[in-house]
Design an enzyme around this catalytic site. Sequence first.
Site, PDB file in Angstrom:
ATOM      1  N   CYS A  86       0.903  -1.212  -0.098  1.00 27.65           N
ATOM      2  CA  CYS A  86       0.027  -0.479  -0.051  1.00 27.65           C
ATOM      3  C   CYS A  86       0.636   1.075   0.565  1.00 27.65           C
ATOM      4  CB  CYS A  86      -0.871  -0.107   0.989  1.00 27.65           C
ATOM      5  SG  CYS A  86      -1.915   1.223   1.808  1.00 27.65           S
ATOM      6  N   CYS A  89      -0.121   3.827   2.538  1.00 25.17           N
ATOM      7  CA  CYS A  89      -0.110   4.215   4.475  1.00 25.17           C
ATOM      8  C   CYS A  89      -0.325   2.573   4.216  1.00 25.17           C
ATOM      9  CB  CYS A  89      -2.024   4.350   5.140  1.00 25.17           C
ATOM     10  SG  CYS A  89      -3.571   3.839   3.661  1.00 25.17           S
ATOM     11  N   SER A  90      -1.241   1.873   4.733  1.00 24.54           N
ATOM     12  CA  SER A  90      -1.374  -0.145   4.950  1.00 24.54           C
ATOM     13  C   SER A  90      -2.850  -0.648   5.056  1.00 24.54           C
ATOM     14  CB  SER A  90      -0.900  -0.079   6.881  1.00 24.54           C
ATOM     15  OG  SER A  90      -1.414   1.268   6.895  1.00 24.54           O
ATOM     16  N   CYS A  91      -2.870  -0.192   4.072  1.00 25.27           N
ATOM     17  CA  CYS A  91      -5.178  -0.862   3.624  1.00 25.27           C
ATOM     18  C   CYS A  91      -3.931  -2.133   3.209  1.00 25.27           C
ATOM     19  CB  CYS A  91      -5.290  -0.018   1.907  1.00 25.27           C
ATOM     20  SG  CYS A  91      -5.571   1.443   1.976  1.00 25.27           S
TER      21      CYS A  91
END
Length: 208
Positions: free
Chosen positions: A110, A113-115
Amino acid sequence: MTPLFQYEDDREASSAAKVRALEALLIEKGVIGSDSVDAVLQHFETVAGPFNGAKIVARAWVDPAFKQRLVEDTPKAIAELDLPAGMAGAEGEHMAAVANGDGVHNLIICTLCSCYPWPVLGLPPYWYKDPVFRARGVREPRAVLREFGVDVPTETEVKVWDSSAQIRWFVVPERPANTEHLGEQELAALVTPESMMGVALVASPAAT
Ligand code: FE
């Protein structure tokens, strides 16, 4: 695994201490209940986690028609399996599977961010959120994969999939050699979260 990035040696301990302090403060202020954090942890231990992804991958390995349906319409194919409720819950919307093989190796990241597809993979490891990993993953995926111990042959194409709020990817790794005799459950036990992120291959079971 070769460490990609440098972290303090006490990273785990200091993170745990911060979490404990934050939890105590939130309970004291009445924001959360005393069992709120435990409930969340239990959710990720029993309902949403890589054990679901492993079952999906094992089914795809034994059933090529399912694998085809899985990459064509992932939520619909997942609904065929007997998995815990919550597949469409938090971070479960619009999950999509991509399969390794046929000259392609897939890597999920991602960049923003951190999906991450929580229902099938659980919570992402800390390095998945690292800005260095996120940047290098797109710029030089082969070098990053090599550092993880995955040497992708030059003739194999590397595809990098950027998860977002709209779509969250996971990888169907290749079935390892010497697994013809294994059943679906035994196959699922071989599948690691890292292999479903594309940063590892599934190892052949040790010869007995
Ligand atoms: Fe994200």
